[in-house]
Scaffold this motif. Structure first.
Motif, mmCIF file in Angstrom:
data_model
loop_
_atom_site.group_PDB
_atom_site.id
_atom_site.type_symbol
_atom_site.label_atom_id
_atom_site.label_comp_id
_atom_site.label_asym_id
_atom_site.label_seq_id
_atom_site.Cartn_x
_atom_site.Cartn_y
_atom_site.Cartn_z
ATOM 1 N N PRO A 1 0.812 -1.228 0.000
ATOM 2 C CA PRO A 1 0.000 0.000 0.000
ATOM 3 C C PRO A 1 0.847 1.281 0.000
ATOM 4 C CG PRO A 1 -0.772 -1.515 1.687
ATOM 5 C CD PRO A 1 0.504 -2.067 1.142
ATOM 6 N N VAL A 2 1.948 1.267 0.723
ATOM 7 C CA VAL A 2 2.829 2.438 0.759
ATOM 8 C C VAL A 2 3.447 2.672 -0.615
ATOM 9 C CG1 VAL A 2 4.892 3.420 1.835
ATOM 10 C CG2 VAL A 2 3.292 2.076 3.197
ATOM 11 N N VAL A 3 3.876 1.606 -1.250
ATOM 12 C CA VAL A 3 4.454 1.715 -2.594
ATOM 13 C C VAL A 3 3.426 2.294 -3.559
ATOM 14 C CG1 VAL A 3 5.264 0.340 -4.555
ATOM 15 C CG2 VAL A 3 6.168 -0.092 -2.278
ATOM 16 N N ALA A 4 2.202 1.810 -3.505
ATOM 17 C CA ALA A 4 1.159 2.310 -4.397
ATOM 18 C C ALA A 4 0.910 3.797 -4.177
ATOM 19 C CB ALA A 4 -0.128 1.518 -4.191
ATOM 20 N N VAL A 5 0.817 4.213 -2.919
ATOM 21 C CA VAL A 5 0.583 5.633 -2.619
ATOM 22 C C VAL A 5 1.744 6.481 -3.117
ATOM 23 C CG1 VAL A 5 0.425 7.301 -0.724
ATOM 24 C CG2 VAL A 5 -0.981 5.236 -0.699
ATOM 25 N N LEU A 6 2.961 6.037 -2.859
ATOM 26 C CA LEU A 6 4.124 6.822 -3.286
ATOM 27 C C LEU A 6 4.215 6.924 -4.799
ATOM 28 C CD1 LEU A 6 6.830 5.617 -0.743
ATOM 29 C CD2 LEU A 6 5.655 7.823 -0.807
ATOM 30 N N LEU A 7 3.901 5.854 -5.496
ATOM 31 C CA LEU A 7 3.978 5.888 -6.953
ATOM 32 C C LEU A 7 2.858 6.714 -7.571
ATOM 33 C CD1 LEU A 7 5.038 2.263 -7.929
ATOM 34 C CD2 LEU A 7 6.386 4.351 -8.122
ATOM 35 N N LEU A 8 1.686 6.709 -6.967
ATOM 36 C CA LEU A 8 0.532 7.365 -7.570
ATOM 37 C C LEU A 8 0.330 8.809 -7.120
ATOM 38 C CD1 LEU A 8 -2.001 4.411 -7.381
ATOM 39 C CD2 LEU A 8 -0.694 5.189 -9.375
ATOM 40 N N ILE B 1 11.986 8.803 -11.293
ATOM 41 C CA ILE B 1 12.543 9.178 -9.991
ATOM 42 C C ILE B 1 11.710 8.567 -8.872
ATOM 43 C CG2 ILE B 1 12.940 11.117 -8.422
ATOM 44 C CD1 ILE B 1 13.812 12.721 -10.876
ATOM 45 N N ARG B 2 10.393 8.601 -9.005
ATOM 46 C CA ARG B 2 9.536 7.987 -7.990
ATOM 47 C C ARG B 2 9.792 6.493 -7.910
ATOM 48 N NH1 ARG B 2 3.691 9.672 -9.605
ATOM 49 N NH2 ARG B 2 4.681 9.561 -11.625
ATOM 50 N N ALA B 3 9.908 5.844 -9.064
ATOM 51 C CA ALA B 3 10.142 4.394 -9.094
ATOM 52 C C ALA B 3 11.490 4.049 -8.469
ATOM 53 C CB ALA B 3 10.063 3.876 -10.522
ATOM 54 N N ALA B 4 12.514 4.835 -8.771
ATOM 55 C CA ALA B 4 13.838 4.577 -8.191
ATOM 56 C C ALA B 4 13.815 4.771 -6.680
ATOM 57 C CB ALA B 4 14.872 5.495 -8.837
ATOM 58 N N SER B 5 13.123 5.808 -6.219
ATOM 59 C CA SER B 5 13.035 6.066 -4.783
ATOM 60 C C SER B 5 12.291 4.946 -4.067
ATOM 61 C CB SER B 5 12.322 7.395 -4.525
ATOM 62 O OG SER B 5 13.031 8.447 -5.115
ATOM 63 N N VAL B 6 11.183 4.521 -4.649
ATOM 64 C CA VAL B 6 10.401 3.440 -4.049
ATOM 65 C C VAL B 6 11.208 2.144 -4.041
ATOM 66 C CG1 VAL B 6 8.393 1.968 -4.434
ATOM 67 C CG2 VAL B 6 8.144 4.442 -4.502
ATOM 68 N N THR B 7 11.918 1.877 -5.118
ATOM 69 C CA THR B 7 12.737 0.664 -5.191
ATOM 70 C C THR B 7 13.835 0.681 -4.132
ATOM 71 O OG1 THR B 7 12.291 0.459 -7.555
ATOM 72 C CG2 THR B 7 14.188 -0.749 -6.698
#
Length: 141
Positions: A49-56, A64-70
């Motif tokens: 859920p955190v990954v989804a919120v951060l990406l969306l 940049i969002r994907a790299a940060s989440v990864t």
């Protein structure tokens, strides 16, 4: 051994306790051959859920969002792996077993295999040393 339904499994994945009827399943889940993989899967479910919120929702470019989440995901998985023994023992205690039960069950399950490995190691690496030959003692006087 009664397996929890999907909703209860999600509750369990997020750290909730299960009913007493699922007690043996919890022990199985934390001691079977694939327990580290199951632990990692529970960790991924927790951060989904955190990954989804951060990406969306977070503004910025997608790469940049994907790299940060990864990067955050990898760091979280590293910590989860570092403390997986403690986390599984806590889950076992929540199910009503004494702390240390998961480790004991896993050790008993692999005792024969570990003994065979120790025996192979001893045969290969713990042989009696042979008398060293020194080039100095072989010189004629």
């Amino acid at each position: 051994m009664e397996r929890p339904d999907p909703v209860r499994w999600l509750w369990y994945a997020f750290g909730g306790g299960l009913p007493a009827r699922c007690r043996t399943w919890v022990l199985h889940d934390l001691t079977c051959r694939t327990w580290p993989l199951r632990h990692t899967l529970r960790g991924l479910v927790q951060v989904a859920p955190v990954v989804a919120v951060l990406l969306l929702i977070v503004p910025g470019s997608l790469p940049i969002r994907a790299a940060s989440v990864t990067a955050g995901l990898l760091l979280g998985l590293l910590y989860s792996a570092a403390y997986q023994d403690e986390i599984t023992e806590h889950r076992v205690a929540k199910a009503g077993y004494p702390v240390g039960t998961a480790r004991r069950v896993r050790d008993q399950a692999h005792a024969v295999e570990r003994e065979a490995q120790a025996e192979r190691y001893a045969q290969i690496w713990r042989q009696a040393p042979t008398a060293p030959t020194s080039p100095i003692s072989e010189r004629p006087e």
